[in-house]
Scaffold this active site. Structure first.
Site, PDB file in Angstrom:
ATOM      1  N   GLU A 141      38.031  37.176  39.938  1.00 26.48           N
ATOM      2  CA  GLU A 141      37.721  38.602  39.795  1.00 26.48           C
ATOM      3  C   GLU A 141      38.737  39.297  38.901  1.00 26.48           C
ATOM      4  O   GLU A 141      39.939  39.057  39.027  1.00 26.48           O
ATOM      5  CB  GLU A 141      37.727  39.255  41.191  1.00 26.48           C
ATOM      6  CG  GLU A 141      37.393  40.736  41.182  1.00 26.48           C
ATOM      7  CD  GLU A 141      37.582  41.379  42.553  1.00 26.48           C
ATOM      8  OE1 GLU A 141      36.598  41.518  43.289  1.00 26.48           O
ATOM      9  OE2 GLU A 141      38.729  41.735  42.891  1.00 26.48           O
ATOM     10  N   TYR A 165      34.799  46.176  35.623  1.00 22.97           N
ATOM     11  CA  TYR A 165      34.954  45.206  36.722  1.00 22.97           C
ATOM     12  C   TYR A 165      34.147  43.967  36.372  1.00 22.97           C
ATOM     13  O   TYR A 165      33.014  44.067  35.881  1.00 22.97           O
ATOM     14  CB  TYR A 165      34.428  45.797  38.036  1.00 22.97           C
ATOM     15  CG  TYR A 165      34.367  44.787  39.165  1.00 22.97           C
ATOM     16  CD1 TYR A 165      35.406  44.675  40.084  1.00 22.97           C
ATOM     17  CD2 TYR A 165      33.278  43.923  39.297  1.00 22.97           C
ATOM     18  CE1 TYR A 165      35.371  43.723  41.100  1.00 22.97           C
ATOM     19  CE2 TYR A 165      33.234  42.973  40.302  1.00 22.97           C
ATOM     20  CZ  TYR A 165      34.284  42.878  41.201  1.00 22.97           C
ATOM     21  OH  TYR A 165      34.252  41.938  42.199  1.00 22.97           O
TER      22      TYR A 165
END
Ligand code: GDP
Ligand code: MN
Length: 380
Positions: free
Chosen positions: A189, A101
């Protein structure tokens, strides 16, 4: 403005961030064509501005044209958390070894950029933050200093990414930071950021929020307008520069200031009515703005009465009254209008309107009276 995944990936690609080869499709035929172009196996991905598409059945692997057609048919029209899928992204499938992530966003209270990196990607980051907070390596970046490769390399090490992924990940993070800052994002993101079985690091998903305040220096953002709003009223309001949100009720609302507009929705509700919209015309309600506001509300067939609720401050009520009269000369309005005008120069404003009042243009002394009248006229 939030971007769809495919738009986010297009944006990433401009900053040289590696993404899979793919294309968009609005029909199952187009999906097959895109799959042929990308090369099998492919992933068929629902394009909706909401997370958790995978769990909702919106991300499917396909080995051949028949499978693409099958999945495209199932996913188009699917309702994912209230978002109907109208577009697909078809990309060449990746063989995943690891899911990480990575993100950059604003840390407003500390006036810095916040980077988050985790080797526990794929799942929702909120979940990782709760169950395993130590698995997220954070970094605060002074916007005047930025992020260099050495700092990114240390950060990647601290996050304990797999050794073979570290150099590529550090380089990618520097690019992602550039995309986030030079690209004027509020959020950039990647979840998951993957390490493939053949040792490549790239973005498998993209979640990008652009900072609308910077749109003046990004004419290229026009290309991201697709699907931004499905509501023609909102589209029209946007073109006229109005702060409008469409709702389902029968009382059209025009107010000055977001707070008063919200209170107006509440008071309409309180007296048993339903609002057709939120519309804040802001300060300086001149004839142009009033005409534009009435025009947008007038296109809504559900509207049966319009409640104009203005509290004059810097905006003077006599200017508003003239604005309303001028707007009515320009636009033919199909619903009766109830006005509540108070504040600076209220008496002058009411005097201007007085000769024009009728059963189509009504003035009421208070917000509650005006709400009651509008709701009665709307037949609620
Ligand atoms: P989200 O569920 O909306 O976040 O959609 P993602 O794009 O993140 O996809 C969800 C999951 O689908 C990922 O975490 C992967 O596990 C899986 N997935 C997506 N693309 C691929 C792919 O190319 N190959 C494989 N094997 N899995 C994929
Ligand atoms: Mn994802």
């Amino acid at each position: 403005m939030d971007l769809f995944e495919y738009q986010g990936k297009q944006y990433f690609a401009r900053f040289d961030i590696p993404v899979s080869k793919g294309g968009v499709a609005d029909t199952d035929d187009e999906a097959v064509a895109q799959a042929e172009a990308a090369g099998y196996p492919v992933v068929v991905k629902a394009q909706v501005k909401v997370g958790g598409r995978g769990k909702a059945g919106g991300v499917k692997l396909a080995e051949n044209a028949d499978e693409v057609r099958f999945h495209a048919g199932n996913i188009l029209g699917l309702d994912i958390k209230g978002h109907i899928v109208r577009r697909l992204w078809i990309e060449n499938s990746s063989d995943i070894a690891k899911e990480y992530y990575a993100s950059f966003t604003l840390d407003r209270p500390n006036k810095v950029h916040l980077g988050m990196l985790s080797k526990e990607g794929g799942v929702e980051i909120e979940e990782v933050a709760v169950t395993n907070p130590d698995a997220i390596a954070r970094i605060s970046i002074d916007p005047t200093v930025g992020l260099d490769l050495q700092t990114a390399t240390d950060w990647v090490e601290r996050a304990d990414l797999d050794l073979e992924a570290r150099d590529q990940a550090a380089a990618l993070l520097v690019k992602l930071y550039r995309c986030y800052t030079e690209g004027d994002c509020d959020l950039a993101e990647i979840n998951p950021l993957i390490l493939t079985t053949d040792g490549r690091v790239h973005a498998l998903d993209a979640k990008v929020t652009l900072d609308d305040n910077a749109s003046f220096r990004h004419p290229e953002w026009e290309a991201f307008a697709w699907g931004e709003t499905e509501d023609p009223r909102e589209q029209m309001a946007k073109e006229r520069g109005l702060n409008y949100i469409g709702l389902d009720g029968t009382v059209g609302i025009i107010a000055n200031g977001a707070g008063l507009a919200m209170s107006t929705l509440d008071v309409v509700n309180q007296v048993g009515g339903t609002a057709a919209n939120f519309l804040d015309i802001g300060g300086g309600a001149n004839a142009d703005v009033m005409a534009a506001a009435l025009e947008v509300i007038n296109t809504d067939p559900k509207v049966k009465a319009i409640f104009v609720n203005i509290f004059g401050g810097i905006t003077k009520v006599d200017d508003v009254a003239n604005g309303v009269l001028e707007a009515l000369k320009r636009v033919e309005i199909s619903s009766p209008i109830v006005l509540r005008l108070d504040g600076t120069n209220a008496a002058e404003g009411r005097a201007i309107l007085q000769p024009h009042l009728s059963d189509r243009l009504i003035a009421e002394p208070t917000m509650l009276d005006a709400a009651r009248r509008a709701v009665t006229l709307a037949g609620n």
